[in-house]
Design a protein around this motif. Sequence first.
Motif, PDB file in Angstrom:
ATOM      1  N   GLU A 144       0.836  -1.193   0.000  1.00 42.80           N
ATOM      2  CA  GLU A 144       0.000   0.000   0.000  1.00 42.80           C
ATOM      3  C   GLU A 144       0.875   1.249   0.000  1.00 42.80           C
ATOM      4  OE1 GLU A 144      -2.481  -0.199   3.369  1.00 42.80           O
ATOM      5  OE2 GLU A 144      -3.632  -1.943   2.691  1.00 42.80           O
ATOM      6  N   PRO A 145       0.443   2.310  -0.617  1.00 39.14           N
ATOM      7  CA  PRO A 145       1.199   3.574  -0.562  1.00 39.14           C
ATOM      8  C   PRO A 145       1.097   4.219   0.820  1.00 39.14           C
ATOM      9  CG  PRO A 145      -0.864   3.886  -1.744  1.00 39.14           C
ATOM     10  CD  PRO A 145      -0.765   2.401  -1.482  1.00 39.14           C
ATOM     11  N   GLY A 176       7.637   0.754   3.287  1.00 38.30           N
ATOM     12  CA  GLY A 176       8.674   1.748   3.495  1.00 38.30           C
ATOM     13  C   GLY A 176       8.403   3.020   2.693  1.00 38.30           C
ATOM     14  N   LEU A 177       9.413   3.860   2.593  1.00 39.21           N
ATOM     15  CA  LEU A 177       9.317   5.124   1.888  1.00 39.21           C
ATOM     16  C   LEU A 177      10.544   5.273   1.002  1.00 39.21           C
ATOM     17  CD1 LEU A 177       7.911   7.860   1.453  1.00 39.21           C
ATOM     18  CD2 LEU A 177       9.205   8.732   3.411  1.00 39.21           C
ATOM     19  N   VAL A 220       3.648  18.076  -2.898  1.00 40.41           N
ATOM     20  CA  VAL A 220       4.643  17.041  -2.657  1.00 40.41           C
ATOM     21  C   VAL A 220       3.924  15.706  -2.520  1.00 40.41           C
ATOM     22  CG1 VAL A 220       6.478  16.224  -1.122  1.00 40.41           C
ATOM     23  CG2 VAL A 220       6.184  18.666  -1.516  1.00 40.41           C
ATOM     24  N   VAL A 221       4.474  14.655  -3.166  1.00 42.12           N
ATOM     25  CA  VAL A 221       3.900  13.308  -3.146  1.00 42.12           C
ATOM     26  C   VAL A 221       4.964  12.351  -2.629  1.00 42.12           C
ATOM     27  CG1 VAL A 221       2.873  11.453  -4.521  1.00 42.12           C
ATOM     28  CG2 VAL A 221       2.376  13.844  -5.069  1.00 42.12           C
ATOM     29  N   ALA A 222       4.570  11.486  -1.695  1.00 43.06           N
ATOM     30  CA  ALA A 222       5.469  10.436  -1.209  1.00 43.06           C
ATOM     31  C   ALA A 222       5.325   9.194  -2.084  1.00 43.06           C
ATOM     32  CB  ALA A 222       5.163  10.097   0.251  1.00 43.06           C
ATOM     33  N   VAL A 223       6.433   8.525  -2.395  1.00 43.53           N
ATOM     34  CA  VAL A 223       6.439   7.371  -3.305  1.00 43.53           C
ATOM     35  C   VAL A 223       7.096   6.191  -2.602  1.00 43.53           C
ATOM     36  CG1 VAL A 223       7.191   6.502  -5.556  1.00 43.53           C
ATOM     37  CG2 VAL A 223       6.575   8.922  -5.293  1.00 43.53           C
ATOM     38  N   ASN A 224       6.452   4.995  -2.765  1.00 44.00           N
ATOM     39  CA  ASN A 224       7.076   3.744  -2.304  1.00 44.00           C
ATOM     40  C   ASN A 224       6.661   2.632  -3.255  1.00 44.00           C
ATOM     41  OD1 ASN A 224       4.433   3.239  -1.603  1.00 44.00           O
ATOM     42  ND2 ASN A 224       4.848   2.845   0.557  1.00 44.00           N
TER      43      ASN A 224
END
Length: 557
Positions: A144-145, A176-177, A220-224
Motif C-alpha cells: 500500500e502507498p 517503506g518510503l 509534494v507526493v510520497a512514493v514507495n
Amino acid sequence: MPSKPAPIKKAAKKEPAKKEEAKAPEAAPAEAAPAETAPAPAEVEAAPAEAAAPAEEEPTPPPADAAAPAREETPAAAEAPADAAASTEETPAAATAEAPADAAAAPAAEEVAPAVDAEAPADAEAPPPEELKPPSPPPPPPKEPTSAPVDLFVEDKNDTSVTIIWSQPEVVGNSGLDGYTIEICKDGTEDWKAVNEELQKSCRFVIKNQTTGDRLKIRVVAVNAGGRSPPVALPEAVLVKEVANRPKVRLPRFLRQRYVANVGEKINLSIPFTGKPKPVVTWTKDGQPLDTKRVNIRSTDRDSILFIRTAERDDSGVYEMCVKVEDFEDKASLILQIVELPGPPASVKIVDTWGFNVALEWTPPKDNGNTEITGYTVQKADKKTGDWFTVLDHYHRLNATISDLIMGNIYKFRVFAENKVGMSENATVAKEEAKILKTAIDYKPPEYKERDFTEAPKFTTSLNDRATTVGYSTKLLCSVRGFPKPKVIWMKNQMIIGDDPKYRQVCVQGICTLEIRKPGNFDGGVYSCKAKNTLGEATVSCKLEVKQPVVPDSEKK
C-alpha cells in the motif's frame, strides 16, 4: 447368524478408505468428484457398503487376513476402498438391483454402518504425526502507498527560486518510503510537472530556475513500492519574488568609538548588515566618495569590508556606510584615526639660573602625530663629558626647574615630546647654556649648650642577703651610677674592709663586686657598699650568713 461376518468384513475394508481420505485429501478429489452429485449423505454412506458386496463373490483371504491390511494402512489397502467407492458411485443402478436380492445383508450393513461412522472420526482426528504435511504459507499482504506528507510550507524564496520544507507521512506502511516527488504548476492551470528527476530523500527542496513574478502552485507526493501517496499542497500559490526586509547595519562594538591605527599598518574592517533582497552598499569619507586607489571596498550578502593596505595620515576621517533596499536605508559611521610619532617641541629656552638651579620653558610641537601630546622628557648634559641624562620623564607641564646641579659645571638641556605612539625621534636643544658659579660660603656651625651630666651617686641595684657554707667562696653584687665617677667603699659591720687579702673588690662600669674567699665561721655579718662623689653619697647593705657543713654520723665516730 451366517450373515453377520459379511458386514464385519465390509466394515474392515471401509475403515482404511476413510483413513486414507483423511490422510490424503489432495490425491482423492479427482476420483471423488462424482460423489458431490450425491443427493444425500445416507446414500453416500450406504454406497460403499453395497459396493463391497461384489467383492465377496471374488476370492478373498480369510477375515483375519483382511483385517490386517486395515491396521497396517498400506497404500494398496487404501486404494482398494477408494476404487470400490468410485465404482459404486459410477454404477448406482447395479447397487440398487442387488439390494432386494440380498435383503438379509442390507439390514446388517445398516446396523454396522453407524458403528463404522462413529469410529472413523476418532481415527481421523488422531493421524500419525509423522505423516502430517506443513500448511502452506498465507499469501503476502498487498503493498500500500503511504499517507500524504504533512506540514508543507515555504522556508525562503527569492527572485528565481523557492525553498520548501515538509515532514514525512504519519503512516508509512509495510512498503517503506522511497522518496518524494515535488510537482509545480502555474496558478490558474492544472499542468502539474515534476521538478526533480530522481526521488528526493530529504524533506527540504529548492525549486530553482523560476521566472520572477510567476505564481506557482506546489505539492509534494510520497512514493514507495505501493505507488504514490495522496499529495500535500500549499494552500495558496507562491509569488516568485524576493521577500523585502528592512536593511540594518550592525556596527561592531569596537568601531562605535574612535578606531586608532599607526601609520603603515594594514586596516581590514568587516561590518555586517542584514536585509532582503541584497542591499545596495555605498561608502563615503567626510561626505565625499572614497578614493578607490587608497581604500578598497568588498561587499557580500552579509557584510562589507573596508580594506587599506598601508595606512597613511590622510586616511584619517569619518567613514559612513549606507545600505539600501528599495525605499528603505540604514547608515552607520566610524571614525578612523591614523597616528604616528610626534615632532619635537617648537622651542626650548633657559629662563633663569641661580645657585644650583636652572629654570626651563618650552612650547608644544608643531606636529603632534595626529593625536594629543601625553608628556615630555627633559634631559641634561655636562659640557665636559657631553653625556645626556634624563632628569624628568612623562612630564605634563611646559616649564620645569632643574635642581642639584654641580657647582662650576656648564650644562645643556633638551626636551622630547611624547604621545600614545611613543617619544619623538628628535629633541629640541636649548640655545643657552647654564653655568653654575662658585660662590664663597661662610659656614658658621650652630652653637649647642653642653648638657650637664653631673649626678650624685645612686644605686640602681641593691645588695641582697645571702647564705654560704664555710670554705665556699661567695660574691656580693650591686650597681651604682653618678657623675663624677663615685668612689666605692666596702664595709663589714660598719668597718672599712680596706686591702684585706681575704676580700677582692672590683668595680667596672658601675658594677661593684665583693668576693669573699673561703669564708670561715667569723666572716658572717652585715656588709655595706658606700658610693661617694662631690655631689653626695649613697649606701646599700646586706646580711651574709656562714653555715657549718653537715657531717654524717659515720664520720663523727
